[in-house]
Write an enzyme that holds these catalytic residues in place. Structure first.
Site, PDB file in Angstrom:
ATOM      1  N   HIS A  67     -15.217 -34.246  -8.624  1.00 63.23           N
ATOM      2  CA  HIS A  67     -13.790 -33.623  -8.495  1.00 63.23           C
ATOM      3  C   HIS A  67     -13.798 -32.594  -9.624  1.00 63.23           C
ATOM      4  O   HIS A  67     -13.477 -33.663 -11.199  1.00 63.23           O
ATOM      5  CB  HIS A  67     -13.028 -34.262  -8.650  1.00 63.23           C
ATOM      6  CG  HIS A  67     -12.249 -35.803  -6.951  1.00 63.23           C
ATOM      7  ND1 HIS A  67     -13.245 -36.032  -6.588  1.00 63.23           N
ATOM      8  CD2 HIS A  67     -12.299 -34.503  -5.919  1.00 63.23           C
ATOM      9  CE1 HIS A  67     -12.967 -36.987  -6.151  1.00 63.23           C
ATOM     10  NE2 HIS A  67     -12.781 -36.190  -4.512  1.00 63.23           N
ATOM     11  N   ASP A 101     -11.799 -35.452 -11.391  1.00 61.84           N
ATOM     12  CA  ASP A 101     -12.752 -36.381 -12.522  1.00 61.84           C
ATOM     13  C   ASP A 101     -13.392 -36.310 -13.857  1.00 61.84           C
ATOM     14  O   ASP A 101     -13.448 -36.961 -14.798  1.00 61.84           O
ATOM     15  CB  ASP A 101     -13.594 -36.627 -11.794  1.00 61.84           C
ATOM     16  CG  ASP A 101     -13.889 -36.709 -10.249  1.00 61.84           C
ATOM     17  OD1 ASP A 101     -12.147 -37.489 -10.107  1.00 61.84           O
ATOM     18  OD2 ASP A 101     -14.635 -36.807  -9.305  1.00 61.84           O
TER      19      ASP A 101
HETATM   20  C1  XLS Z   1     -11.633 -40.240   0.089  1.00 63.40           C
HETATM   21  C2  XLS Z   1     -12.949 -39.707  -0.127  1.00 63.40           C
HETATM   22  C3  XLS Z   1     -13.381 -38.782  -1.315  1.00 63.40           C
HETATM   23  C4  XLS Z   1     -14.418 -37.519  -0.838  1.00 63.40           C
HETATM   24  C5  XLS Z   1     -14.201 -36.023  -1.560  1.00 63.40           C
HETATM   25  O1  XLS Z   1     -11.795 -40.939   0.626  1.00 63.40           O
HETATM   26  O2  XLS Z   1     -14.514 -40.738   0.273  1.00 63.40           O
HETATM   27  O3  XLS Z   1     -13.655 -39.165  -2.653  1.00 63.40           O
HETATM   28  O4  XLS Z   1     -15.574 -37.973  -0.752  1.00 63.40           O
HETATM   29  O5  XLS Z   1     -12.963 -35.859  -1.758  1.00 63.40           O
END
Ligand code: XLS
Ligand code: NI
Ligand code: NI
Length: 437
Positions: free
Chosen positions: A100, A103
């Site tokens: 993200h 991140d």
């Molecule tokens: C959350 C999601 C997230 C997505 C990416 O539950 O799995 O981590 O994979 O935004």
């Protein structure tokens, strides 16, 4: 600087090894059904859990020991994490990673400052990719952590927040494009509701459709060729997420006229939260031509939330690989470990144990699924089970020539339907167990 001292490149040592830091089944260049394991599996390490996870939970403070991380939101710390991440991914031997925007780079006080931070870290990511050959499976935007997104992003009641989200996704797609990302994921963080009394569901869904069309237009205009993916999830953080499951996503895609533009990134723990098996979600996506990528993890069936554990169950990975192989693989998608170590597993080396286990579990699933396919066990059975539709009255139903009148006439003449045959579920379950050992 080495962040995982004493750990080298994880070798393949075969099923008999006792070395916990070796693969027993994942051998990147081993050929299975005409393709290397690396190409079938396209493993990806996720940035958020693996390099930003702290082990904190609603009841307790961080536990994970990450000696390189000073815990600050500085650009320096973010740059250092890039080196940590690429050392880890390279030692593991995974070909991809994903992230993200928030991140990898700290959020600033304004959008402009956040964008500058992201550009600075994108420079570091680009250099690290070039140095290591590791590629970007997908990028995405975090539209759920900042308090501004409390009512949602594309489905917020606040037009300014919609605009902010649009600007943030625009930038995230651009950075993904710059880094050669081959997919872009939309997980509907807070796109849903807690209560219908304060919610205009139609308006929210229409806004989400507008948002996706604008994202598609922008991607086209900058020449981004990566695949757009929705990631279904039924609940958490909202009580009801609009992208509930594969079926709800596909209906939205159709309703919004986004067929061919958006496929699905299916996550195991989200499937089970929706009351489905992962195999159901994968198969549902596949038969609609929408199986794009997977977030590989597993939930705990005794817990009602997204525990995001590493997958170790070869029954599960075999089922996944049966559908993925039937799909002809996942490319440009892959198998992304959206999974986190438990907060009690606080040593850096636990990150290796977790990923090695997940990769080996999928490699075994791949080998078992390939054997089941080459022996034709399930296919032959299933094909035979539906043979009454291959000719005669069944064929007339499938080819569209039958009508209620013709079927009524057929049955009035015949008097009673042909007897049924056993579904042989238990026999097939036994067959699968034969292949697992
Ligand atoms: C959350 C999601 C997230 C997505 C990416 O539950 O799995 O981590 O994979 O935004
Ligand atoms: Ni996910
Ligand atoms: Ni999840």
């Amino acid at each position: 600087m080495e962040y995982f001292p004493g750990i080298g490149r994880i070798p393949y040592e075969g099923p008999k090894t006792k070395n916990p830091l070796a693969f027993r089944h994942y051998k990147a260049d081993e050929i299975v059904e005409g393709r290397t394991m690396q190409d079938w599996l396209r493993f990806s390490v996720c940035y958020w859990h693996t390099f930003r996870g702290t082990g904190s939970d609603p009841f307790g403070a961080p536990t994970l020991q990450r000696p390189w991380d000073d815990g600050s939101d500085s650009i320096e710390n973010a740059r250092k994490r890039v080196d940590v991440a690429f050392e880890f991914i390279q030692k593991l031997g995974a070909p991809f990673y994903c992230f993200h925007d928030r991140d990898v780079a700290p959020e600033g006080k304004t959008l402009a400052e956040s964008n500058r931070n992201l550009d600075a870290i994108a420079d570091a990511l680009e250099a690290a990719q070039q140095r290591t050959g590791i590629k970007l499976l997908w990028g995405t935007a975090n539209l759920f952590s900042n308090p501004r997104f409390m009512h949602g992003a594309a489905t917020t009641c606040n037009a300014d927040v919609f605009a902010f989200a649009a600007a943030q996704v625009k930038k995230a797609i651009e950075v993904t494009h710059r880094l050669g990302g081959v997919n872009y994921v939309f997980w509907g963080g807070r796109e849903g509701y807690h209560n219908l009394l304060n919610t205009d569901m139609k308006r929210e869904l229409d806004h989400l459709a507008r948002f996706m069309h604008m994202a598609h237009e922008h991607a086209k205009s900058i020449g981004f060729k990566g695949q757009f993916l929705f990631e279904p999830k039924p609940k958490e953080p909202t009580k009801h997420q609009y992208d509930f499951d594969a079926a709800a996503c596909l209906n939205f895609i159709k309703r919004a006229g986004l067929e061919g533009v958006v496929k699905l990134n299916v996550e195991t723990n989200h499937a089970t939260l929706a009351g489905h098996t992962m195999m159901h979600e994968l198969e549902y996506a596949r038969i609609h031509g929408a199986l794009g990528s997977i977030d590989a993890n597993t939930g705990d069936l005794l817990l009602g939330w997204d525990t995001d554990q590493f997958p170790t169950d070869i029954y599960l990975t075999t089922q996944c690989m049966l559908v993925i192989m039937e799909n002809g693989g996942l490319a440009p998608g892959g198998v992304n470990f959206d999974a986190k170590v438990r907060r009690e597993s606080f040593d850096p080396v636990d990150l290796f144990h977790a990923h090695i286990g997940g990769m080996d579990a999928f490699a075994r699933g791949l080998k078992i699924a390939a054997k089941l396919r080459s022996d034709g066990v399930l296919k032959t059975f299933v094909k035979n089970r539906y043979r009454s539709f291959d000719s005669g009255i069944g064929k007339s139903i499938e080819d569209g020539s039958a009508t209620f009148e013709s079927l009524e006439k057929y049955m009035l003449d015949k008097g009673e339907a042909a007897p049924n045959e056993s579904g042989r579920q238990e026999m097939l379950e036994n067959v699968i167990n034969d292949y697992l050992v």
